[in-house]
Design a protein around this motif. Structure first.
Motif: not given
Length: 544
Positions: A471-499
């Motif tokens: 689906t392209y519907v953001q509200q629905d896709l964002a609820k999918h368990p796998t999507v939630k893990k991929v786009c999680s805050r933990a993944t975000l924090l691990a992806s940061r670089t430098g400062t």
């Protein structure tokens, strides 16, 4: 009576509830008055959420002295992080689903336009004017409520993030083109509101609803039809305020107020003075509760304004309590506008469908895909793009996952998102930065910016849309368990670089950016994970 407790207030019942909150009938013990206590269902965990709540309180509080704005008495956070606001009790309900005479609708428009003019003078845009947000207080005054989408000069990048609450049939056409909010948008919404009070429906939009963004854009290009029984002078004022091009629209709320007030209309039939008649039973339908207003002329209005006073109140003589007395909480009465997987507008007549189809083809023609370059503002080199529009960059076969990320150069080695089991995610080699994210009827749009420019979001991962959630519907896709893990805050924090790692974890927000509807229909099947840093308008990349 309730599972919540707010110091200084006694909860005495529920006035209404919807998807985003509950409105309680409460008594403010310190002064012994009944109030409406609006409690949001959402917990404010991030700074971004708290700023949005503060924006609503500040916008409404700054205008509480206006006779046609619902006053805000108090606000705060519950122990569990849910925000609450204490508002004036408006037992007359809202104007949703009411039909008024031309004189009554004109008078409502004059009063709300005056409230908007006062708001605009203070730099506040309401951005969600509609009948459901106009309430009637205990003194018969109409008052504007719910500044949940309000924008103020200091709102920062969050001001362009209008995700949940845009009402397509009342929002101005430019809102769907990622244009910056302006007073002209409020003028359009109020004109659509007055039109709906006259006809029972907002202009241009069919009763059956609208299935997709393409049809919304097409509908906004249709002429505004005349209404039976409405004087041509009033129709002309509304038609100018409903111009699709904001440059051709009535220039501001004050001008719209004065134009409405100058329309010569006789008062509606019925009593115009004396004590109000007793209200019908609570079970009476809203449509059967006519509102009788005091005649309103332009000259008295101008004289009152010059003397620093406001005109006589909108004085309804017959009011039936609505099923939930006012206080918008994004109720179920507003239908879910997200489009089904495949559907056609069943209630639209064949002529309207043909017109819409033709206009939709015009929009699509020449682009090869559903993009809006022809109607977006600014020079060509600064044009806005949909979330997935890119200038293709070379991608090696080693980093492309079987063509899923067509047009992107991606990699998986040392990519934190790629470690999420089942996500098949990757990182992008070239930094991607975006302006405000706008999601309307499920369709996502964002402005692509250079990361050296002020921006709100940056891509930190891409991943294929799961097979069981296509689906392209953001509200629905964002609820999918796998999507939630991929786009999680933990993944975000691990992806940061430098400062970027120097900023506290609580200041980072992650979200999901799907493909646009048209690109999804063209076969694009990947989404982006995007990140934002609260309190910052960066001019650099945090993930490269």
């Amino acid at each position: 009576m309730s599972d919540i407790s707010v110091p200084g207030y006694e909860i005495n019942g529920v006035l209404g509830q919807g998807g985003f909150g509950v409105v309680y009938l409460a008594r403010q013990t310190s002064v012994g008055r009944e109030v409406a206590l609006k409690v949001d269902n959402r917990v404010l965990l991030s700074d971004r959420d708290r700023r949005r709540f503060l924006r609503e309180v500040t916008a409404a509080g700054a205008l509480s002295g206006h006779p046609h704005v619902v006053p805000v008495y108090d606000a705060g956070l519950l122990p569990d992080g849910r925000p609450y606001m204490v508002l004036e009790l408006c037992p007359g309900g809202s104007l949703a689903r009411r039909t008024l005479s031309p004189a009554e609708a004109r008078d409502v428009g004059v009063r709300i336009a005056d409230a908007l003019a006062a708001a605009h003078e203070q730099g506040v845009l309401h951005r969600d004017v509609k009948p459901a947000n106009i309430l009637i207080n205990r003194y018969g005054q109409v008052a504007l409520s719910d500044f949940g989408l309000a924008t103020m000069p200091a709102s920062g990048p969050d001001a362009s993030v209008t995700r949940e609450s845009l009402t397509p049939s009342y929002a101005p056409p430019e809102a769907f083109d990622l244009a910056e909010p302006s007073p002209a948008g409020d003028v359009y919404a109020l004109a659509a509101t007055v039109y709906a009070l006259l006809s029972g429906r907002p202009p241009r939009f069919p009763e059956s609803g609208v299935p997709n963004l393409a049809m919304i854009l097409a509908l906004h290009r249709l002429p505004v039809p005349d209404l039976p029984g409405v004087p041509p002078e009033l129709s002309a004022v509304l038609r100018r305020a409903l111009a699709s091009d904001p440059r051709e629209r009535t220039p501001g709320a004050a001008a719209f107020r004065d134009a409405l007030a100058a329309v010569p209309l006789p008062p509606p039939a019925g009593p115009s003075s004396g004590p109000p008649a007793s209200a019908p039973p609570a079970s009476a339908p809203l449509a059967s509760a006519p509102l009788v207003s005091v005649p309103f002329a332009a000259a008295p209005f101008a004289a009152a304004q010059s003397a620093g006073r406001h005109p006589a109140p909108f004085a309804p003589q017959h009011l039936a309590p609505g099923p939930a007395p006012g206080y918008p909480t994004n109720p179920p009465a507003q239908p879910d506008t997200r489009p089904p997987a495949s559907s056609a507008p069943s209630g639209v007549n064949r002529i309207l469908v043909a017109i819409i189809a033709t206009l939709s083809l015009v929009i699509v023609a020449g682009a090869g895909a559903f993009v809006y370059n022809q109607i977006l503002q600014g020079p060509p080199e600064e044009k806005e793009t949909t979330a997935q529009e890119q200038v293709p960059t070379p991608a090696t076969t080693a980093t492309k996952q079987a063509g899923v990320f067509e047009g992107l150069d991606t990699y998986t080695e040392n990519c934190p998102a790629a470690k999420v089991r089942g996500g098949q995610a990757a990182c992008v080699r070239e930094s991607e930065c975006w302006g405000g994210l706008v999601i309307i009827v499920g369709d996502t749009k964002a402005r692509r910016l250079g990361c050296e420019e002020t921006h709100s979001w940056e891509t930190f991962a891409v991943a294929p849309i799961p097979k069981d959630a296509e689906t392209y519907v953001q509200q629905d896709l964002a609820k999918h368990p796998t999507v939630k893990k991929v786009c999680s805050r933990a993944t975000l924090l691990a992806s940061r670089t430098g400062t970027a790692r120097d900023y506290a974890a609580t200041r980072w927000t992650a979200d999901v950016m799907p493909p646009s509807q048209s690109q999804f229909e063209d076969g694009i099947r990947f989404y982006r994970c995007i990140a934002s840093l609260s309190g910052q308008q960066p001019r650099r990349s945090f993930f490269h």
